[in-house]
Design a protein around this motif. Structure first.
Motif, mmCIF file in Angstrom:
data_model
loop_
_atom_site.group_PDB
_atom_site.id
_atom_site.type_symbol
_atom_site.label_atom_id
_atom_site.label_comp_id
_atom_site.label_asym_id
_atom_site.label_seq_id
_atom_site.Cartn_x
_atom_site.Cartn_y
_atom_site.Cartn_z
ATOM 1 N N SER A 9 9.994 8.057 0.082
ATOM 2 C CA SER A 9 10.224 8.473 1.647
ATOM 3 C C SER A 9 10.799 9.094 1.879
ATOM 4 C CB SER A 9 9.441 7.796 2.055
ATOM 5 O OG SER A 9 8.752 8.005 3.062
ATOM 6 N N GLN A 10 10.902 10.619 2.100
ATOM 7 C CA GLN A 10 12.468 11.113 2.511
ATOM 8 C C GLN A 10 11.790 11.211 4.537
ATOM 9 O OE1 GLN A 10 12.923 15.123 0.810
ATOM 10 N NE2 GLN A 10 14.513 14.309 -0.011
ATOM 11 N N TYR A 11 10.376 11.297 4.475
ATOM 12 C CA TYR A 11 10.309 11.765 6.272
ATOM 13 C C TYR A 11 9.150 10.331 6.826
ATOM 14 C CZ TYR A 11 12.457 16.195 5.209
ATOM 15 O OH TYR A 11 13.099 16.630 4.448
ATOM 16 N N GLY A 12 9.106 9.831 6.245
ATOM 17 C CA GLY A 12 8.164 8.371 6.750
ATOM 18 C C GLY A 12 6.448 8.609 6.168
ATOM 19 N N PHE A 13 6.275 9.852 6.120
ATOM 20 C CA PHE A 13 4.314 9.502 5.441
ATOM 21 C C PHE A 13 3.913 8.735 4.370
ATOM 22 C CE2 PHE A 13 4.962 13.249 7.622
ATOM 23 C CZ PHE A 13 4.971 12.587 9.309
ATOM 24 N N THR A 14 5.380 8.975 3.597
ATOM 25 C CA THR A 14 4.522 8.016 2.229
ATOM 26 C C THR A 14 4.794 6.766 2.428
ATOM 27 O OG1 THR A 14 5.901 10.187 0.317
ATOM 28 C CG2 THR A 14 5.759 8.159 -0.405
ATOM 29 N N GLU A 15 6.283 6.227 2.953
ATOM 30 C CA GLU A 15 6.681 4.690 2.995
ATOM 31 C C GLU A 15 5.830 4.585 4.202
ATOM 32 O OE1 GLU A 15 9.759 2.558 5.533
ATOM 33 O OE2 GLU A 15 9.934 4.028 5.205
ATOM 34 N N GLN A 16 4.820 4.779 4.527
ATOM 35 C CA GLN A 16 3.058 4.451 6.031
ATOM 36 C C GLN A 16 2.672 3.836 4.751
ATOM 37 O OE1 GLN A 16 3.040 3.983 9.845
ATOM 38 N NE2 GLN A 16 1.997 2.571 7.547
ATOM 39 N N TYR A 17 2.439 4.372 4.109
ATOM 40 C CA TYR A 17 0.733 4.396 2.839
ATOM 41 C C TYR A 17 1.017 3.788 2.429
ATOM 42 C CZ TYR A 17 -1.459 8.554 3.664
ATOM 43 O OH TYR A 17 -2.434 9.799 4.266
ATOM 44 N N ALA A 18 2.982 3.446 1.813
ATOM 45 C CA ALA A 18 2.457 2.555 0.907
ATOM 46 C C ALA A 18 2.870 0.825 1.334
ATOM 47 C CB ALA A 18 4.547 1.955 0.233
ATOM 48 N N ARG A 19 3.346 1.094 2.361
ATOM 49 C CA ARG A 19 3.499 -0.302 3.648
ATOM 50 C C ARG A 19 1.915 -0.485 3.321
ATOM 51 N NH1 ARG A 19 8.474 -1.551 4.928
ATOM 52 N NH2 ARG A 19 9.947 -0.292 5.003
ATOM 53 N N TRP A 20 0.903 0.296 4.103
ATOM 54 C CA TRP A 20 -0.404 -0.419 4.030
ATOM 55 C C TRP A 20 -1.225 -0.747 2.720
ATOM 56 C CZ3 TRP A 20 -1.223 4.977 6.627
ATOM 57 C CH2 TRP A 20 -1.925 5.204 8.086
ATOM 58 N N ILE A 21 -0.687 -0.219 1.391
ATOM 59 C CA ILE A 21 -0.861 -0.551 0.256
ATOM 60 C C ILE A 21 -0.699 -2.058 0.400
ATOM 61 C CG2 ILE A 21 -0.906 -0.270 -2.560
ATOM 62 C CD1 ILE A 21 -0.868 2.822 -1.259
ATOM 63 N N ALA A 22 0.783 -2.069 0.396
ATOM 64 C CA ALA A 22 1.550 -3.732 0.785
ATOM 65 C C ALA A 22 0.551 -4.513 0.928
ATOM 66 C CB ALA A 22 3.029 -3.861 0.246
ATOM 67 N N GLU A 23 -0.016 -3.917 2.219
ATOM 68 C CA GLU A 23 -0.172 -4.970 2.990
ATOM 69 C C GLU A 23 -1.675 -5.554 2.801
ATOM 70 O OE1 GLU A 23 -1.418 -4.235 7.591
ATOM 71 O OE2 GLU A 23 0.598 -4.003 7.498
ATOM 72 N N GLU A 24 -2.360 -4.744 2.029
ATOM 73 C CA GLU A 24 -3.409 -4.794 1.247
ATOM 74 C C GLU A 24 -3.647 -5.841 0.742
ATOM 75 O OE1 GLU A 24 -7.343 -4.087 2.651
ATOM 76 O OE2 GLU A 24 -5.960 -2.685 4.123
ATOM 77 N N LEU A 25 -2.596 -5.442 -0.546
ATOM 78 C CA LEU A 25 -2.990 -6.806 -1.758
ATOM 79 C C LEU A 25 -1.501 -7.698 -1.614
ATOM 80 C CD1 LEU A 25 -2.086 -3.360 -3.887
ATOM 81 C CD2 LEU A 25 -3.878 -4.728 -3.391
ATOM 82 N N GLY A 26 -1.286 -7.577 -0.210
ATOM 83 C CA GLY A 26 -0.711 -8.670 -0.539
ATOM 84 C C GLY A 26 0.838 -8.601 -0.943
ATOM 85 N N CYS A 27 1.835 -7.654 -1.314
ATOM 86 C CA CYS A 27 2.563 -7.956 -2.280
ATOM 87 C C CYS A 27 4.245 -7.219 -1.597
ATOM 88 C CB CYS A 27 1.967 -6.789 -3.444
ATOM 89 S SG CYS A 27 1.828 -5.414 -3.021
ATOM 90 N N PRO A 28 4.999 -6.857 -2.361
ATOM 91 C CA PRO A 28 6.233 -6.413 -1.302
ATOM 92 C C PRO A 28 6.403 -4.900 -2.044
ATOM 93 C CG PRO A 28 6.656 -8.129 -3.840
ATOM 94 C CD PRO A 28 4.985 -8.230 -3.369
ATOM 95 N N CYS A 29 6.973 -4.233 -1.091
ATOM 96 C CA CYS A 29 7.289 -2.545 -0.835
ATOM 97 C C CYS A 29 9.054 -2.474 -0.690
ATOM 98 C CB CYS A 29 5.995 -2.088 0.617
ATOM 99 S SG CYS A 29 6.571 -0.204 0.849
ATOM 100 N N VAL A 30 9.290 -1.650 -1.664
ATOM 101 C CA VAL A 30 10.342 -1.232 -1.554
ATOM 102 C C VAL A 30 10.787 0.123 -2.252
ATOM 103 C CG1 VAL A 30 10.614 -3.861 -2.890
ATOM 104 C CG2 VAL A 30 11.234 -2.197 -4.321
#
Length: 182
Positions: A9-30
Motif C-alpha cells: 500500500s502506497q497511500y493507505g487505502f489497500t492497507e486499510q482493507y488488509a487490516r479489516w480482512i485480518a481483523e475479520e479473520l483473526g490473523c496477522p497483516c503484514v
C-alpha cells in the motif's frame, strides 16, 4: 484455517482493507516489504492485496514468484483502486492486468477480489500526480455525452481527497476464506 494477509500500500487505502480482512479473520497483516518467503509456509492460506496503478497491481510480481512454493495453500488477491469495481469494464481491465502477471494456472487457483479505495491528491508522488493530470486532460477533451459517470466523478473530485473504502465490501472475501476449501 490459518491465514496471513499481505499488502503493498502506497497511500493507505489497500492497507486499510488488509487490516479489516485480518481483523475479520483473526490473523496477522503484514506489509509485503516485511515478509520473508520462508514465513509463508506457516499458513494454510495467503491473501495478497495491492493497489492499482496504471493497470497494474503493486507487488503482484513478487506474489506471483511466491506461488510455485505455495502448492496446496489457499490463495487470494485483492486489488484496491479508485476505479469502481461495480463497473464490469473496470473489472475486465483489472483482470487483464492481473493476467499479464499470473500464469493461467495461477489465475485458476487464485481467487480475485476488487475493492474500491480512494485518492488523496496531496499525498500523490510525482509520477501518480502526473498520470492523474494526464487523465484529467484526456477526460476534459471528451464530449460531455461521451463521459461516463465515473469520468464525471473523476473530474468533479480532481485535486480533492476522496475515500470510497467500505468495510462491508470485504464480506465476499471473508466468506471465501471461511469456506476453507481451495
Amino acid at each position: 484455517m490459518k491465514y496471513l494477509v499481505i499488502c503493498d500500500s502506497q497511500y493507505g487505502f489497500t492497507e486499510q482493507y488488509a487490516r479489516w480482512i485480518a481483523e475479520e479473520l483473526g490473523c496477522p497483516c503484514v506489509a509485503r516489504k516485511d515478509v520473508k518467503p520462508e514465513q509463508l509456509q506457516k499458513y494454510d492460506g495467503l491473501i495478497y492485496g495491492g493497489g492499482l496503478y496504471a493497470g497494474g497491481v503493486s507487488g503482484l510480481k513478487w506474489f506471483a514468484k511466491q506461488l510455485p512454493g505455495l502448492s496446496g495453500k489457499k490463495t487470494a488477491v485483492f486489488t484496491c483502486g479508485v476505479a469502481d469495481p461495480a463497473d464490469p469494464k473496470n473489472v475486465s481491465h483489472i483482470r487483464a492486468g492481473v493476467a499479464k502477471v499470473l500464469t493461467p494456472e495461477q489465475m485458476g487457483k487464485t481467487a480475485l477480489f476488487h475493492l474500491r479505495g480512494g485518492i488523496d491528491y496531496n499525498r500523490l508522488g510525482f509520477v501518480h500526480k502526473s498520470m492523474m493530470a494526464m487523465l484529467k486532460k484526456s477526460l476534459e477533451s471528451k464530449k460531455e455525452q461521451d463521459l461516463t459517470d465515473e469520468d464525471r466523478q473523476i473530474l468533479a473530485t480532481y485535486g480533492k481527497i476522496v475515500d470510497f473504502t467500505d468495510r462491508a465490501s470485504v464480506r465476499p472475501l471473508i466468506e471465501w476464506a471461511e469456506k476453507g476449501e481451495n
